[in-house]
Design a protein around this motif. Structure first.
Motif, PDB file in Angstrom:
ATOM      1  N   ARG A 211     -16.673  83.069 116.819  1.00 49.93           N
ATOM      2  CA  ARG A 211     -17.474  82.513 115.721  1.00 49.93           C
ATOM      3  C   ARG A 211     -18.613  83.457 115.373  1.00 49.93           C
ATOM      4  NH1 ARG A 211     -22.082  80.041 114.570  1.00 49.93           N
ATOM      5  NH2 ARG A 211     -22.119  78.298 113.070  1.00 49.93           N
ATOM      6  N   ASP A 212     -19.243  84.004 116.405  1.00 48.22           N
ATOM      7  CA  ASP A 212     -20.383  84.882 116.180  1.00 48.22           C
ATOM      8  C   ASP A 212     -19.982  86.204 115.513  1.00 48.22           C
ATOM      9  OD1 ASP A 212     -22.027  82.992 117.253  1.00 48.22           O
ATOM     10  OD2 ASP A 212     -22.169  83.941 119.234  1.00 48.22           O
ATOM     11  N   LYS A 213     -18.716  86.552 115.572  1.00 44.01           N
ATOM     12  CA  LYS A 213     -18.248  87.798 114.974  1.00 44.01           C
ATOM     13  C   LYS A 213     -17.754  87.609 113.532  1.00 44.01           C
ATOM     14  CE  LYS A 213     -16.871  90.040 119.310  1.00 44.01           C
ATOM     15  NZ  LYS A 213     -17.711  91.258 119.183  1.00 44.01           N
ATOM     16  N   CYS A 214     -17.720  86.361 113.075  1.00 46.53           N
ATOM     17  CA  CYS A 214     -17.225  86.098 111.726  1.00 46.53           C
ATOM     18  C   CYS A 214     -18.199  86.584 110.655  1.00 46.53           C
ATOM     19  CB  CYS A 214     -16.975  84.599 111.530  1.00 46.53           C
ATOM     20  SG  CYS A 214     -15.515  83.973 112.390  1.00 46.53           S
ATOM     21  N   ASP A 215     -17.656  87.198 109.625  1.00 44.18           N
ATOM     22  CA  ASP A 215     -18.462  87.582 108.470  1.00 44.18           C
ATOM     23  C   ASP A 215     -18.661  86.397 107.533  1.00 44.18           C
ATOM     24  OD1 ASP A 215     -18.601  90.525 109.006  1.00 44.18           O
ATOM     25  OD2 ASP A 215     -16.423  90.354 108.790  1.00 44.18           O
ATOM     26  N   PHE A 216     -17.669  85.490 107.533  1.00 42.43           N
ATOM     27  CA  PHE A 216     -17.724  84.295 106.692  1.00 42.43           C
ATOM     28  C   PHE A 216     -17.327  83.085 107.514  1.00 42.43           C
ATOM     29  CE2 PHE A 216     -15.923  87.860 104.185  1.00 42.43           C
ATOM     30  CZ  PHE A 216     -16.994  88.110 103.334  1.00 42.43           C
ATOM     31  N   LEU A 217     -17.985  81.956 107.264  1.00 39.97           N
ATOM     32  CA  LEU A 217     -17.609  80.688 107.889  1.00 39.97           C
ATOM     33  C   LEU A 217     -17.364  79.663 106.792  1.00 39.97           C
ATOM     34  CD1 LEU A 217     -20.121  80.513 110.887  1.00 39.97           C
ATOM     35  CD2 LEU A 217     -17.634  80.811 111.031  1.00 39.97           C
ATOM     36  N   TYR A 218     -16.205  79.024 106.857  1.00 38.22           N
ATOM     37  CA  TYR A 218     -15.823  78.056 105.835  1.00 38.22           C
ATOM     38  C   TYR A 218     -15.554  76.698 106.454  1.00 38.22           C
ATOM     39  CZ  TYR A 218     -15.139  82.285 103.060  1.00 38.22           C
ATOM     40  OH  TYR A 218     -15.331  83.473 102.412  1.00 38.22           O
ATOM     41  N   GLN A 219     -15.748  75.667 105.670  1.00 35.09           N
ATOM     42  CA  GLN A 219     -15.430  74.320 106.119  1.00 35.09           C
ATOM     43  C   GLN A 219     -14.398  73.695 105.188  1.00 35.09           C
ATOM     44  OE1 GLN A 219     -18.311  71.137 105.260  1.00 35.09           O
ATOM     45  NE2 GLN A 219     -19.713  72.743 104.529  1.00 35.09           N
ATOM     46  N   LEU A 220     -13.590  72.821 105.756  1.00 30.61           N
ATOM     47  CA  LEU A 220     -12.615  72.054 104.988  1.00 30.61           C
ATOM     48  C   LEU A 220     -13.230  70.677 104.758  1.00 30.61           C
ATOM     49  CD1 LEU A 220      -9.492  73.088 107.068  1.00 30.61           C
ATOM     50  CD2 LEU A 220     -10.076  73.902 104.796  1.00 30.61           C
ATOM     51  N   PRO A 221     -13.668  70.370 103.540  1.00 33.11           N
ATOM     52  CA  PRO A 221     -14.348  69.094 103.301  1.00 33.11           C
ATOM     53  C   PRO A 221     -13.452  67.906 103.577  1.00 33.11           C
ATOM     54  CG  PRO A 221     -13.804  70.174 101.222  1.00 33.11           C
ATOM     55  CD  PRO A 221     -13.523  71.167 102.305  1.00 33.11           C
ATOM     56  N   MET A 222     -14.000  66.885 104.239  1.00 29.14           N
ATOM     57  CA  MET A 222     -13.250  65.672 104.565  1.00 29.14           C
ATOM     58  C   MET A 222     -14.135  64.462 104.280  1.00 29.14           C
ATOM     59  SD  MET A 222     -11.270  66.778 108.083  1.00 29.14           S
ATOM     60  CE  MET A 222     -12.628  67.757 108.721  1.00 29.14           C
ATOM     61  N   VAL A 223     -13.575  63.489 103.599  1.00 27.27           N
ATOM     62  CA  VAL A 223     -14.351  62.301 103.239  1.00 27.27           C
ATOM     63  C   VAL A 223     -13.851  61.050 103.958  1.00 27.27           C
ATOM     64  CG1 VAL A 223     -14.974  63.217 100.994  1.00 27.27           C
ATOM     65  CG2 VAL A 223     -12.890  61.862 101.215  1.00 27.27           C
ATOM     66  N   GLY A 224     -12.844  61.222 104.806  1.00 30.79           N
ATOM     67  CA  GLY A 224     -12.292  60.083 105.535  1.00 30.79           C
ATOM     68  C   GLY A 224     -12.950  59.920 106.889  1.00 30.79           C
ATOM     69  N   HIS A 225     -12.205  59.350 107.812  1.00 29.96           N
ATOM     70  CA  HIS A 225     -12.763  59.015 109.126  1.00 29.96           C
ATOM     71  C   HIS A 225     -12.448  60.037 110.210  1.00 29.96           C
ATOM     72  CE1 HIS A 225     -13.929  55.113 107.548  1.00 29.96           C
ATOM     73  NE2 HIS A 225     -12.704  54.969 107.066  1.00 29.96           N
ATOM     74  N   VAL A 226     -11.446  60.894 109.994  1.00 29.00           N
ATOM     75  CA  VAL A 226     -11.115  61.891 111.011  1.00 29.00           C
ATOM     76  C   VAL A 226     -12.140  63.015 110.969  1.00 29.00           C
ATOM     77  CG1 VAL A 226      -8.658  61.359 110.932  1.00 29.00           C
ATOM     78  CG2 VAL A 226      -9.567  63.147 109.457  1.00 29.00           C
ATOM     79  N   THR A 227     -12.300  63.682 112.077  1.00 29.91           N
ATOM     80  CA  THR A 227     -13.302  64.743 112.167  1.00 29.91           C
ATOM     81  C   THR A 227     -12.705  66.141 112.124  1.00 29.91           C
ATOM     82  OG1 THR A 227     -13.207  64.639 114.589  1.00 29.91           O
ATOM     83  CG2 THR A 227     -14.877  63.291 113.481  1.00 29.91           C
ATOM     84  N   SER A 228     -11.377  66.233 112.231  1.00 28.14           N
ATOM     85  CA  SER A 228     -10.750  67.552 112.184  1.00 28.14           C
ATOM     86  C   SER A 228      -9.300  67.408 111.746  1.00 28.14           C
ATOM     87  CB  SER A 228     -10.808  68.237 113.558  1.00 28.14           C
ATOM     88  OG  SER A 228     -10.058  67.503 114.512  1.00 28.14           O
ATOM     89  N   LEU A 229      -8.714  68.532 111.353  1.00 31.47           N
ATOM     90  CA  LEU A 229      -7.323  68.563 110.937  1.00 31.47           C
ATOM     91  C   LEU A 229      -6.472  69.267 111.984  1.00 31.47           C
ATOM     92  CD1 LEU A 229      -7.729  69.614 107.180  1.00 31.47           C
ATOM     93  CD2 LEU A 229      -7.250  67.323 108.066  1.00 31.47           C
ATOM     94  N   ASN A 230      -5.180  68.970 111.981  1.00 32.63           N
ATOM     95  CA  ASN A 230      -4.241  69.693 112.820  1.00 32.63           C
ATOM     96  C   ASN A 230      -4.352  71.186 112.524  1.00 32.63           C
ATOM     97  OD1 ASN A 230      -1.348  71.013 112.755  1.00 32.63           O
ATOM     98  ND2 ASN A 230      -1.315  69.469 114.358  1.00 32.63           N
TER      99      ASN A 230
END
Length: 250
Positions: A211-230
């Protein structure tokens, strides 16, 4: 020199057919008695052209060879070859494209790896990079899950992902990862540059050091109840976003 795995038994019509199309070294193909020849005409023709022995056997013999959903077809194939990092750059160069690689951080589920390979082949990823330890490698289950994509996507297996990321950076590749915090919407991704996207493991996600070596960090927006995707779903979304940016309509 590329690294090899032990020989494998692969099962299923499409994996065996793709192995034939890719000129894999196949020792023998088994077909269950009762399988309709009409449905495997191309497979039988390719096997004949390449001089591969096809043996018709009782279905229970194939059941004993592989526990995959073999559809009455199995093959003994030579080891899967791992590629070198230079092979991935060569693949991009041969298509006159900026490199686009996936780095899989300790992915353990062979079905996830197979699914990721399937999407990677579909959108033209130039190759995958996986670690040697604490991660799934190229197995028969992966081959089956990839529905033949394993024959077309080069995979590099490295001792140290962190060092490999440093090497990629030295060779002009930008590194992107996913993170729920301190990141921007993945739809704002800049894909018009040499890029490697890190996909975290199923349980822990991306490691802190990567993570610390990443030049870019992106998120996948979620509006439901799960906290992460497969992992394979998240990878597919990111891959297609790169494809969308690099191949705009019109």
């Amino acid at each position: 020199m590329s690294e090899e795995l032990a020989p494998e038994i692969i099962g299923g019509k499409n994996p065996v057919l793709e192995a034939l199309r890719a000129d894999r070294d196949i020792n023998k193909i088994w077909v269950a008695e009762g399988v309709q020849k009409k449905g495997i005409t191309e497979l039988l023709q390719l096997a004949k052209e390449k001089g591969v022995l096809v043996q018709f056997v009782p279905k229970k013999k194939i059941d004993g060879l592989t526990d995959s959903n073999h559809q009455g077809i199995a093959a003994a194939v030579a080891a899967y070859n791992y590629a070198e990092l230079d092979d991935l750059f060569a693949a991009a160069s041969s298509r006159s494209e900026d490199p686009f690689f996936l780095i899989l951080d300790e992915l353990e589920d062979p079905h996830n790896l197979g699914s990721i390979m399937r999407t990677a082949d579909a959108i033209g990823v130039h190759g995958l990079i996986i670690p040697k330890r604490r991660a799934v490698g190229l197995t028969a289950v992966v081959a089956k899950s990839s529905t033949g994509a394993i024959e077309h996507i080069p995979v590099v297996r490295v001792t140290n992902l962190s060092q490999t990321v440093d090497e990629l950076k030295k060779r002009g590749v930008w590194i992107a990862g996913t993170d729920a915090k301190e990141s921007v919407d993945y739809r704002q991704m800049d894909a018009a540059l040499p890029l490697a996207v890190i996909i975290g493991s199923e349980g822990k996600g991306m490691s802190r050091v990567l993570r610390d070596k990443c030049d870019f960090l992106y998120q996948l927006p979620m509006v439901g109840h799960v906290t992460s995707l497969n992992a394979s779903v998240a990878a597919s979304l990111l891959m297609y976003e790169v494809y969308r940016k690099r191949h705009p309509l019109g």
